[in-house]
Design a protein around this motif. Structure first.
Motif, short mmCIF file in Angstrom:
data_model
loop_
_atom_site.label_atom_id
_atom_site.label_comp_id
_atom_site.label_asym_id
_atom_site.label_seq_id
_atom_site.Cartn_x
_atom_site.Cartn_y
_atom_site.Cartn_z
N PHE A 167 -34.92 2.51 -15.98
CA PHE A 167 -36.13 1.68 -15.82
C PHE A 167 -36.78 1.98 -14.48
O PHE A 167 -36.10 2.33 -13.51
CB PHE A 167 -35.81 0.18 -15.98
CG PHE A 167 -35.36 -0.52 -14.72
CD1 PHE A 167 -34.04 -0.46 -14.30
CD2 PHE A 167 -36.27 -1.24 -13.94
CE1 PHE A 167 -33.61 -1.13 -13.14
CE2 PHE A 167 -35.86 -1.90 -12.78
CZ PHE A 167 -34.53 -1.84 -12.38
N ARG B 152 -39.50 0.48 -11.56
CA ARG B 152 -40.26 -0.66 -11.07
C ARG B 152 -40.95 -0.24 -9.78
O ARG B 152 -40.32 -0.15 -8.72
CB ARG B 152 -39.31 -1.85 -10.84
CG ARG B 152 -39.95 -3.25 -10.89
CD ARG B 152 -41.01 -3.44 -9.89
NE ARG B 152 -41.67 -4.75 -9.96
CZ ARG B 152 -43.00 -4.88 -9.92
NH1 ARG B 152 -43.79 -3.83 -9.87
NH2 ARG B 152 -43.54 -6.09 -9.91
N HIS C 165 -44.28 -0.90 -7.21
CA HIS C 165 -45.34 -1.82 -6.83
C HIS C 165 -46.61 -1.10 -6.43
O HIS C 165 -47.68 -1.70 -6.34
CB HIS C 165 -44.90 -2.71 -5.67
CG HIS C 165 -43.80 -3.67 -6.04
ND1 HIS C 165 -42.49 -3.30 -6.11
CD2 HIS C 165 -43.85 -4.98 -6.39
CE1 HIS C 165 -41.76 -4.34 -6.46
NE2 HIS C 165 -42.55 -5.37 -6.64
N ASP D 57 -44.21 3.95 0.64
CA ASP D 57 -45.33 3.46 -0.16
C ASP D 57 -45.93 2.25 0.54
O ASP D 57 -45.22 1.33 0.94
CB ASP D 57 -44.89 3.12 -1.59
CG ASP D 57 -43.63 2.24 -1.66
OD1 ASP D 57 -42.86 2.20 -0.66
OD2 ASP D 57 -43.42 1.59 -2.70
N HIS E 158 -37.76 7.31 -8.58
CA HIS E 158 -36.63 6.51 -8.14
C HIS E 158 -36.34 6.67 -6.65
O HIS E 158 -35.27 6.27 -6.18
CB HIS E 158 -35.41 6.80 -9.01
CG HIS E 158 -35.69 6.48 -10.45
ND1 HIS E 158 -35.85 5.19 -10.91
CD2 HIS E 158 -35.93 7.29 -11.52
CE1 HIS E 158 -36.15 5.21 -12.20
NE2 HIS E 158 -36.21 6.47 -12.60
N ARG F 49 -33.22 6.83 -0.98
CA ARG F 49 -33.41 5.41 -1.25
C ARG F 49 -32.17 4.63 -0.86
O ARG F 49 -31.08 5.19 -0.75
CB ARG F 49 -33.70 5.17 -2.72
CG ARG F 49 -32.43 5.19 -3.58
CD ARG F 49 -32.68 4.77 -5.02
NE ARG F 49 -33.20 3.42 -5.11
CZ ARG F 49 -33.71 2.91 -6.21
NH1 ARG F 49 -33.77 3.63 -7.32
NH2 ARG F 49 -34.14 1.67 -6.23
N SER G 126 -33.15 -2.56 -2.99
CA SER G 126 -32.80 -1.13 -2.98
C SER G 126 -34.08 -0.32 -2.77
O SER G 126 -34.66 0.24 -3.70
CB SER G 126 -32.11 -0.76 -4.30
OG SER G 126 -30.82 -1.31 -4.34
N LYS H 96 -36.90 2.22 -2.13
CA LYS H 96 -37.08 3.64 -2.47
C LYS H 96 -37.94 4.32 -1.40
O LYS H 96 -38.59 3.66 -0.60
CB LYS H 96 -37.76 3.74 -3.84
CG LYS H 96 -37.00 2.98 -4.93
CD LYS H 96 -37.50 3.28 -6.33
CE LYS H 96 -38.69 2.48 -6.75
NZ LYS H 96 -39.01 2.62 -8.20
N TYR I 54 -39.70 -12.91 -5.25
CA TYR I 54 -38.27 -12.75 -5.52
C TYR I 54 -37.44 -13.90 -4.96
O TYR I 54 -36.45 -13.71 -4.26
CB TYR I 54 -37.76 -11.40 -4.99
CG TYR I 54 -38.43 -10.24 -5.67
CD1 TYR I 54 -38.32 -10.06 -7.05
CD2 TYR I 54 -39.22 -9.34 -4.97
CE1 TYR I 54 -38.97 -9.02 -7.69
CE2 TYR I 54 -39.87 -8.29 -5.60
CZ TYR I 54 -39.73 -8.14 -6.96
OH TYR I 54 -40.38 -7.12 -7.59
N1 MTE Z 1 -38.90 0.42 -3.11
C1 MTE Z 1 -40.15 0.77 -2.79
N2 MTE Z 1 -40.36 1.53 -1.70
N3 MTE Z 1 -41.21 0.36 -3.55
C2 MTE Z 1 -41.03 -0.43 -4.66
O1 MTE Z 1 -42.02 -0.77 -5.34
N4 MTE Z 1 -39.43 -1.67 -6.07
C3 MTE Z 1 -38.16 -2.41 -5.97
C4 MTE Z 1 -37.02 -1.49 -5.59
N5 MTE Z 1 -37.37 -0.65 -4.48
C5 MTE Z 1 -39.71 -0.83 -5.01
C6 MTE Z 1 -38.66 -0.35 -4.20
C7 MTE Z 1 -37.79 -3.15 -7.16
S1 MTE Z 1 -38.50 -4.68 -7.39
C8 MTE Z 1 -36.79 -2.72 -8.00
S2 MTE Z 1 -36.27 -3.66 -9.30
C9 MTE Z 1 -36.15 -1.40 -7.80
O2 MTE Z 1 -36.70 -0.69 -6.71
C10 MTE Z 1 -36.28 -0.56 -9.04
O3 MTE Z 1 -35.71 0.70 -8.85
P1 MTE Z 1 -36.00 1.83 -9.93
O4 MTE Z 1 -37.47 1.97 -10.11
O5 MTE Z 1 -35.34 3.06 -9.43
O6 MTE Z 1 -35.35 1.34 -11.22
#
Ligand code: MTE
Ligand code: MO
Length: 372
Positions: free
Chosen positions: A42, A44, A46, A150, A189, A194, A205, A207, A228
């Motif tokens: 999955f 996710r 932003h 980002d 991812h 990350r 977590s 990224k 959150y």
């Molecule tokens: N890290 C960054 N830099 N930007 C993001 O939008 N989304 C977060 C997190 N880390 C995000 C991020 C959220 S809300 C989730 S649930 C996870 O990354 C999703 O990780 P995935 O996309 O590898 O599944």
């Protein structure tokens, strides 16, 4: 179009939003394998996916007393031992669509697939923090803050934080990961690096990690301070005060049925029900109960997949149950998991409804009919 540079994606993903890209694997495939294939994991996001040149990439780690480390990918790999962890990531909004059926909520309409599992490879955050000059013990309240590459239109990067104790604990297995299932991190991812915080909501977590800093307060990021978080069902958008609730870290016990799907017609004879179960904080799933008659009677499912180390159960358990079913029957299949602290899932959604639709972990219910 700020999203024009986003990477190509697998056509089989169920897309919740194209820009930014948010998608989950189809439920039928979700629990077919213990490790989710990278292209089905999955996503996710932003914001747009940053384009990173790995040769000029540097991770900045703010050390104590104004010192700082600037680490290339080659230095990260050579200075610190490689560490691997199999961990499930789950978004706080997983199963939000069930919550919006009780009352509308704000957020992406995730089905049961905002959760996936990978074998992550990288370096321990702990090793990097100790190398930067921090020590294992630190008096008072401290947080390790992460910033991604980002950033929103105003220039604010995606950010989050975790408590210092988790970041330095060798048992917590917090990683700065450069590998996912044996391959280099895919762009969606977090390429090239990350954070992976096992047992904790996916939002922490971070990224495309750019910067790590230790602070007496949590990350100032919107996603740490004003999102959150969980609230009472009585709190609405006129009354919500984000300062009154703690940021979600460890998640509650969760499970869902991946097969059969809602509304399916299943053949008479032997039915196989399958799904996943997981709990936060490394609490292992000790049992999954399944009902085929709306909760009147229960059976215990068989747990499959790798068995975890108790207290460090970072990955989901997959489960299945076989039961005879007769033609013409209408089944309400339910699953509910129990973790090592005997935490259980709530039976219905309404009492845990919250305006952001997070922490949706009620018993999962799937209605099917049995055909001849
Ligand atoms: N890290 C960054 N830099 N930007 C993001 O939008 N989304 C977060 C997190 N880390 C995000 C991020 C959220 S809300 C989730 S649930 C996870 O990354 C999703 O990780 P995935 O996309 O590898 O599944
Ligand atoms: Mo998330």
């Amino acid at each position: 179009d700020p999203f024009a540079g986003d990477p190509p994606r697998h056509p089989g993903l169920r897309v919740n939003s194209q820009k930014p890209f948010n998608a989950e694997p189809p439920a039928e495939l979700l629990a077919e394998r213990f490790l989710t294939p990278n292209e089905l994991f999955f996503t996710r996001n932003h914001l747009p996916v940053p384009a990173v040149d790995p040769s000029s990439y540097r991770l900045r780690v703010e050390g104590p007393g104004g010192r700082a480390l600037s680490l290339s990918l080659a230095e990260l790999r050579s200075r610190f031992p490689k560490h691997e962890v199999t961990a499930t990531l789950q978004c706080a909004g997983n199963r939000r669509s069930e919550m919006s059926r009780v009352r509308p909520v704000k957020g992406l309409s995730w089905d049961i697939g905002a959760i996936s599992t990978a074998r992550w490879g990288g370096v321990r955050l702990r090793d990097v923090l100790l190398d930067a000059g921090f020590s294992e013990e630190r008096e008072g309240e401290w947080h390790v803050c992460f910033e991604g590459l980002d950033a929103d239109a105003a220039g604010a990067p995606y950010g989050a934080s975790i408590p210092y104790g988790r970041a330095v604990s060798p048992a917590a297995d917090v990683l700065l990961a450069y590998e996912m299932n044996g391959e280099e991190l895919p762009r969606d991812h977090g390429f090239p690096l990350r954070v992976v915080v096992p047992g904790v909501v996916g939002a922490r977590s971070v990224k495309w990690l750019q910067r790590v800093a230790v602070s007496p307060t949590e990350s100032p990021s919107h996603w740490q301070r004003n999102d959150y978080k969980g609230f009472s069902p009585c709190v609405d958008w006129d009354t919500v005060d984000y300062t009154t609730a703690p940021a979600i870290q460890e998640l509650p016990v969760q499970s869902a049925i991946t097969h059969p799907r809602p509304g399916a017609a299943v053949p008479e004879g032997e039915l196989t029900v399958k799904g996943y179960a997981w709990s936060g904080g490394g609490r292992e799933v000790v049992r999954v109960d399944v009902s085929l008659d709306g909760g009147r009677t229960w059976r215990v499912a068989r747990l499959t997949g790798e068995r975890p180390v108790p207290g460090r159960a970072w990955a989901w358990a997959l489960w299945e149950l076989q039961a005879p079913v007769t033609a013409g029957a209408e089944l309400e299949i339910i699953c509910k998991a129990v973790d090592g602290s005997y935490n259980v899932q709530p039976d219905t959604v309404a009492p845990i409804w919250n305006l952001r639709g997070v922490l949706s972990n009620a018993w999962h219910r799937v209605h099917v009919t049995v055909s001849r």
